[in-house]
Scaffold this motif. Structure first.
Motif, short mmCIF file in Angstrom:
data_model
loop_
_atom_site.label_atom_id
_atom_site.label_comp_id
_atom_site.label_asym_id
_atom_site.label_seq_id
_atom_site.Cartn_x
_atom_site.Cartn_y
_atom_site.Cartn_z
N THR A 1 -5.38 0.01 -1.66
CA THR A 1 -5.65 1.44 -1.58
C THR A 1 -6.48 1.96 -2.74
O THR A 1 -6.49 1.39 -3.84
CB THR A 1 -4.33 2.24 -1.55
N GLY B 1 -2.17 -4.21 -3.65
CA GLY B 1 -2.61 -3.68 -2.36
C GLY B 1 -4.10 -3.41 -2.33
O GLY B 1 -4.87 -3.91 -3.16
N ASN C 1 0.81 -1.22 0.00
CA ASN C 1 0.00 0.00 0.00
C ASN C 1 0.84 1.27 0.00
O ASN C 1 0.30 2.38 0.00
CB ASN C 1 -0.94 0.02 1.21
#
Length: 279
Positions: A142, A140, A99
């Motif tokens: 995000t 990730g 992230n």
């Protein structure tokens, strides 16, 4: 939210950008002056290009930038003419390496300061809009990485301004369908190692701070006794979330709803608006 720096110019060691300025990026990770919060300690990342490979190197960590000994060691030895670096303050997603910014795809890097408001509600629709061939590369959780892959879906590698405009437009259209009034907040930077683009935009017209440096030749004429300016090439271009120092006239604010493109030392500012018909 976060703080970042994008550099394009003659090769410098990373510590010239990350540690040595009075208000360096590492200093901003602990004592940001203009950020939404003063501390950005949820990890960091730096990406750079060199003559050995068209693919940029990336170093990311969940450690706070101010206390990471490996970053300090690396910064004294890595030298590059194109650098993206980021210190993170999470807006809700996990503190993990995948992230941390900048994100990489092929020869491209991307980073973001800000957020997509209501992202948990929008996430499914946005991810389903990502090109299936790109989807496996999302590592990730995000909103920033999702936005990067939407931009890649819309042709970032061919036309970054148009791709970012389409991606932001899709986010805003999806947000309206979910009743989120002002979904996009942020400043974005992306590069292929040769050219650099930086964007400042928010749905409500109140974007996070973003600055660019005044021409080095102009500053050198104004401050002939400043040794730092004599170490920089005339084509140096630095884009930052907040100024790296207090030298009067050294930093110019990037206008609201605009983007900056740096190519071969030349710099141009253009208006930016999302393409709301993106599908």
């Amino acid at each position: 939210m976060c703080r970042w720096i994008a550099y394009r110019g003659s090769p410098v060691t990373l510590d010239e950008l990350l540690y040595k300025p009075a208000n360096s990026l590492v200093m901003q990770s602990l004592h940001s002056r203009l950020g939404a919060e003063p501390t950005n300690g949820d990890g960091f990342g730096v990406g750079w290009y060199d003559e050995h490979s068209p693919t940029p190197g990336v170093f990311r960590s969940i450690e706070p930038a101010w206390s990471d000994r490996n970053l300090r060691e690396l910064a004294q030895h890595v030298r590059s003419g194109t650098v993206l670096a980021h210190v993170r303050a999470t807006s809700g997603t996990a503190v993990q390496q995948t992230n941390c910014h900048p994100f990489r795809f092929g020869s491209w890097l991307f980073m973001h300061n800000g957020l997509i408001a209501g992202f948990p509600s929008l996430k499914r629709d946005l991810l389903l809009a990502v090109d299936p061939a790109l989807f496996p590369h999302i590592e990730g959780s995000t909103d920033s990485e999702t936005l990067f892959h939407l931009a890649l879906t819309f042709g970032l590698q061919d036309d970054p301004p148009a791709a970012i405009a389409a991606a932001v437009g899709l986010v805003e259209r999806t947000a309206r369908e979910h009743g989120v009034p002002f979904p996009v907040q942020g400043t974005f930077a992306t590069t292929d190692g040769r050219r650099l683009w930086a964007f400042r935009y928010s749905s409500e017209g109140r974007s996070r701070s973003l600055f660019r440096n005044q021409d080095v030749a102009v500053l050198r004429a104004q401050y002939p006794d400043n040794p730092v300016l004599h170490d920089l090439s005339d084509d140096t271009r630095i884009v930052v979330s907040e100024p790296l120092g207090d030298l009067r006239g050294a930093w110019l604010e990037v206008p609201e709803s605009s983007y900056l493109v740096v190519d071969d030392g030349a710099e141009d500012v253009h208006p930016f608006a999302p393409v709301r018909s993106a599908a």
